[in-house]
Motif scaffolding. Sequence first.
Motif: not given
Length: 193
Positions: A48-55, A58-63, A65-74, A147-152
Motif C-alpha cells: 500500500y506504500e505507493g497507493k493513494n488513499l482511494v486506491e 478500494e483494495t485493503a481488507p478491513e483492518g 490500514i483500511f481504517n486509517n486510510a479511510g479516516q484520512v480521506l474522510n 463511499p469510495a469503497k463501493h465505487g461511489l
Amino acid sequence: MNHEMPKLPYANNALEPVISQQTIEFHYGKHLQAYVNNLNNLIKGTEYEGKNLVEIIETAPEGAIFNNAGQVLNHTLYFLQFKPNPERKEPSGKLLEAINRDFGSFDEMKKQLNAASVGLFGSGWGWLAMDKEGKLSIRQEPNGCNPAKHGLKPILCIDVWEHAYYLDYQNRRPDHVNAIWDIIDWDAVEKRM
Ligand code: MN
C-alpha cells in the motif's frame, strides 16, 4: 507515498459557534494527525506504500490500514468542505440540478442526510455520494468507511463520531448535524462532482 495533513483554509476559531476552536484543535490537530501518522507507519514496506488513499480504500481488507486510510480521506474531505460565513447556504448549478432530480429538492436531500447522520448507530459518517452515472444517494458508512469503497464518489459528509461534536454539543448530535449546514463551502463541494 507519505500522506500529509490537509491545510485548513480558515483559522482554528473561524467556524465558531458551529465548531469551536477547541474541537478543531482536538479533531483536526490530534485525531486527524494520529490517523495520518498511523497510516504512514502502517503502510511502510507494504503493497500500500505507493497507493493513494482511494486506491488503498478500494483494495485493503478491513483492518488497521483500511481504517486509517479511510479516516484520512474522510477527514480531508470533511475539513476542506467548510468556510466561515459562506456567501450562499445552498448548492447551485449542476449539483443543485442533480439534487432536485434525485431528491425532489435541496430541503429533502438535507432532511435525508440529517436523518441518516443522526440515525447512524455508533461511530461513522453520513454521506451524499454519486455513482458513475451521476446519480446521487445518501449513505451511512460505519467507522472509517468511505463511499469510495463501493465505487461511489464522496460529495459531502457529516462526521458523527462523538469526537466531532461532544465538546460543543455533548449528547445533542441532532443539533450539531443541523448546524453544520451554516458553514458548508458549496464552491468546494461542487468541485467534487
Ligand atoms: Mn472525526
